[in-house]
Design a protein around this motif. Structure first.
Motif, PDB file in Angstrom:
ATOM      1  N   GLN A   1       5.652  -3.072  -7.090  1.00 29.20           N
ATOM      2  CA  GLN A   1       5.655  -3.141  -5.627  1.00 29.20           C
ATOM      3  C   GLN A   1       4.454  -2.401  -5.032  1.00 29.20           C
ATOM      4  N   PHE A   2       3.945  -1.400  -5.751  1.00 28.68           N
ATOM      5  CA  PHE A   2       2.802  -0.628  -5.262  1.00 28.68           C
ATOM      6  C   PHE A   2       1.534  -1.152  -5.927  1.00 28.68           C
ATOM      7  N   THR A   3       0.689  -1.796  -5.155  1.00 36.05           N
ATOM      8  CA  THR A   3      -0.535  -2.394  -5.689  1.00 36.05           C
ATOM      9  C   THR A   3      -1.794  -1.641  -5.285  1.00 36.05           C
ATOM     10  N   HIS A   4      -1.713  -0.860  -4.201  1.00 36.11           N
ATOM     11  CA  HIS A   4      -2.891  -0.155  -3.695  1.00 36.11           C
ATOM     12  C   HIS A   4      -2.540   1.292  -3.334  1.00 36.11           C
ATOM     13  N   PHE A   5      -3.536   2.170  -3.548  1.00 35.21           N
ATOM     14  CA  PHE A   5      -3.382   3.557  -3.135  1.00 35.21           C
ATOM     15  C   PHE A   5      -3.404   3.631  -1.609  1.00 35.21           C
ATOM     16  N   SER A   6      -3.021   4.774  -1.083  1.00 31.77           N
ATOM     17  CA  SER A   6      -2.934   4.941   0.372  1.00 31.77           C
ATOM     18  C   SER A   6      -4.289   4.772   1.064  1.00 31.77           C
ATOM     19  N   ASP A   7      -5.397   4.931   0.329  1.00 33.02           N
ATOM     20  CA  ASP A   7      -6.724   4.730   0.932  1.00 33.02           C
ATOM     21  C   ASP A   7      -7.207   3.283   0.805  1.00 33.02           C
TER      22      ASP A   7
ATOM     23  N   ILE B   1       0.852  -1.179   0.000  1.00 31.10           N
ATOM     24  CA  ILE B   1       0.000   0.000   0.000  1.00 31.10           C
ATOM     25  C   ILE B   1       0.895   1.240   0.000  1.00 31.10           C
ATOM     26  N   SER B   2       0.552   2.180  -0.851  1.00 29.70           N
ATOM     27  CA  SER B   2       1.286   3.439  -0.909  1.00 29.70           C
ATOM     28  C   SER B   2       1.211   4.131   0.454  1.00 29.70           C
ATOM     29  N   PRO B   3       2.297   4.762   0.886  1.00 24.50           N
ATOM     30  CA  PRO B   3       2.291   5.362   2.220  1.00 24.50           C
ATOM     31  C   PRO B   3       1.487   6.659   2.345  1.00 24.50           C
ATOM     32  N   ASN B   4       1.296   7.366   1.208  1.00 24.40           N
ATOM     33  CA  ASN B   4       0.574   8.641   1.311  1.00 24.40           C
ATOM     34  C   ASN B   4       0.106   9.094  -0.066  1.00 24.40           C
ATOM     35  N   ARG B   5      -0.656  10.165  -0.063  1.00 28.52           N
ATOM     36  CA  ARG B   5      -1.263  10.673  -1.287  1.00 28.52           C
ATOM     37  C   ARG B   5      -0.234  11.140  -2.307  1.00 28.52           C
ATOM     38  N   ALA B   6       0.871  11.715  -1.855  1.00 28.95           N
ATOM     39  CA  ALA B   6       1.915  12.172  -2.775  1.00 28.95           C
ATOM     40  C   ALA B   6       2.505  10.989  -3.544  1.00 28.95           C
ATOM     41  N   VAL B   7       2.734   9.877  -2.869  1.00 28.71           N
ATOM     42  CA  VAL B   7       3.248   8.680  -3.543  1.00 28.71           C
ATOM     43  C   VAL B   7       2.182   8.117  -4.480  1.00 28.71           C
TER      44      VAL B   7
END
Length: 145
Positions: free
Chosen positions: A59-65, A2-8
């Motif tokens: 590696q990033f499969t999901h948005f921070s939400d 999961i992405s750590p934050n909205r900017a990512v």
């Protein structure tokens, strides 16, 4: 992951779009005779982005939400995989199912044109479903539209 934050979220989204554009440019350039070396240096420079970026992006499969970034559906008996990149801002999510433009299936050696596939993406379930459109039947005549 999961992405750590909205900017990512925004950065990964923009980078996925860039990689998709580079893949499309590569495909179009090679399909139109630019594989003869006339544009090899610029195309190689642009194409080099494809080397590491897909591995890093995977590696990033999901948005921070918690929403998935990309959805996939297999079409043409599993010979093709279509994807949909969801927007990083939940306010930009479509409110209902969205159809892709028709995508031509590869011609069959024996029967020729096999028609098109249209994928409908459902933002409520983050899934896609394929609808196949048969090619025109020459026995029925061709219509001018």
């Amino acid at each position: 992951m999961i992405s750590p934050n909205r900017a990512v979220d925004e950065l990964v989204y923009a980078t996925r779009r860039l990689v998709g554009a580079v893949e499309w440019l590569d495909e179009v350039a090679s399909d139109h005779g630019h594989a003869d070396g006339c544009c090899s240096e610029p195309l190689d420079a642009v194409s080099s982005i494809k080397l590491d970026m897909p591995r890093l992006l995977s590696q990033f499969t999901h948005f921070s939400d918690g929403r998935p970034m990309v959805s996939y559906v297999a079409v043409d008996d599993g010979h093709m995989r279509m994807s949909n990149l969801w927007p990083p801002d939940p306010a930009d999510m479509p409110t209902g199912p969205v159809d892709t433009p028709p995508y031509a299936l590869a011609p069959d050696r024996e029967h020729g044109d096999r028609g098109h596939v249209i994928v409908t993406w459902d933002p409520a379930t983050f899934t896609g479903s394929a609808r196949y459109v048969a090619p025109p039947d020459p026995r029925r005549g061709l219509r001018v539209v």
